[in-house]
Design an enzyme around this catalytic site. Sequence first.
Site, mmCIF file in Angstrom:
data_model
loop_
_atom_site.group_PDB
_atom_site.id
_atom_site.type_symbol
_atom_site.label_atom_id
_atom_site.label_comp_id
_atom_site.label_asym_id
_atom_site.label_seq_id
_atom_site.Cartn_x
_atom_site.Cartn_y
_atom_site.Cartn_z
ATOM 1 N N HIS A 187 73.719 61.030 116.311
ATOM 2 C CA HIS A 187 72.609 61.094 115.347
ATOM 3 C C HIS A 187 72.340 59.709 114.746
ATOM 4 O O HIS A 187 72.428 59.522 113.522
ATOM 5 C CB HIS A 187 72.951 62.104 114.246
ATOM 6 C CG HIS A 187 71.760 62.774 113.639
ATOM 7 N ND1 HIS A 187 71.065 63.769 114.261
ATOM 8 C CD2 HIS A 187 71.135 62.575 112.448
ATOM 9 C CE1 HIS A 187 70.083 64.184 113.503
ATOM 10 N NE2 HIS A 187 70.079 63.465 112.392
ATOM 11 N N ARG A 238 63.599 64.416 118.779
ATOM 12 C CA ARG A 238 62.580 63.981 119.740
ATOM 13 C C ARG A 238 63.138 62.917 120.681
ATOM 14 O O ARG A 238 62.917 62.962 121.900
ATOM 15 C CB ARG A 238 61.356 63.455 118.993
ATOM 16 C CG ARG A 238 60.433 64.532 118.466
ATOM 17 C CD ARG A 238 59.445 63.990 117.450
ATOM 18 N NE ARG A 238 60.092 63.776 116.151
ATOM 19 C CZ ARG A 238 59.538 63.122 115.147
ATOM 20 N NH1 ARG A 238 58.334 62.598 115.276
ATOM 21 N NH2 ARG A 238 60.168 62.989 114.000
#
Length: 323
Positions: free
Chosen positions: A154, A162
């Site tokens: 992340h 996306r």
Amino acid sequence: MTLLISGFEGGEFSEEETGNILHTVPKDIQKSAEKRLFNLKDALLWVNKQRNPQFEPTQGKPFLLADVTHLHALVSQGLDEGHNPVGQFRDNEKWQKTYVGNAEHGGRYQPPKCLEDIEYLLQAWIEWLNSPTIINQHVIIRASLAHYYFELIHPFWDGNGRTGRLIEMLIYEQSGYRLSSSAIWQYYQKNIHEYFALFNHCRKQAKNKKDLPNTLFIDFAMDGMLQTINDLHDQSNQLIGFLLYQGSLNNARFNKAISERQFNAIMVMMGFSDTYTPAALLRNPQIKALYSNRTERTFYRDIESLIDAGFLFEQDGKLLLAI
């Protein structure tokens, strides 16, 4: 591409709305949600340019960290959604906490927070992705695991979902998967709750040192690809069937096996989304206009003739095209 973008953005806009937005002059776009559509279009076009013309599912191509930052820049450019510098990795302050996931999908966790850790993990991720053991795995395994581990890291403040799905698509495109590489996103969208829940499930399996903790996510991706390919196959068969039907219809018209009026009636019916009984069909304004100078008996005789010729059939009292 319009349908893909509409589905990939979570159905916030219908396919028609998405098409209208994408045909708007970019400078006239004001809302962030609409800008995201434009950004996604640019990202998909860039990924398509990396396409391998050969189908090589077990001959992976080296993946670059620069591709990750470029994809994030494409999907995030021009958005006013708080602190999310394009193409730049997170570096949380001590007081800043980033969470991923929610209770509905199995809980949430804190990904690495400082830039040094994120850069280290991404570099390790790239080296692993390009290692001899992984680069020649079947692309479905490599792409789904690349997607999975990227989301765990992340690395950006926003746009990780996306970017992760674009990374997966890029790896598929580099192996020549073409249409199915993007169509699988529609499978993810249809099964969005399972998609999110599996990230948490597999993460917990790994945390508890279970054997093969990521198997279920790979299985999910493989099932999605199989369903996607079958759907594309069915769509191709439907298109071929329609073209053959249209060809037969044109030949029958040319050879005067059916009248011009019957041909036009079929063409009108092709535009219907619903089916009609013969009586309801005759009340349709377009059909009614075709038979304005004819009797009802002529209409019913034409319908019977089209059924006998194999262009129509009746089911539960309603007329269907024999495609």
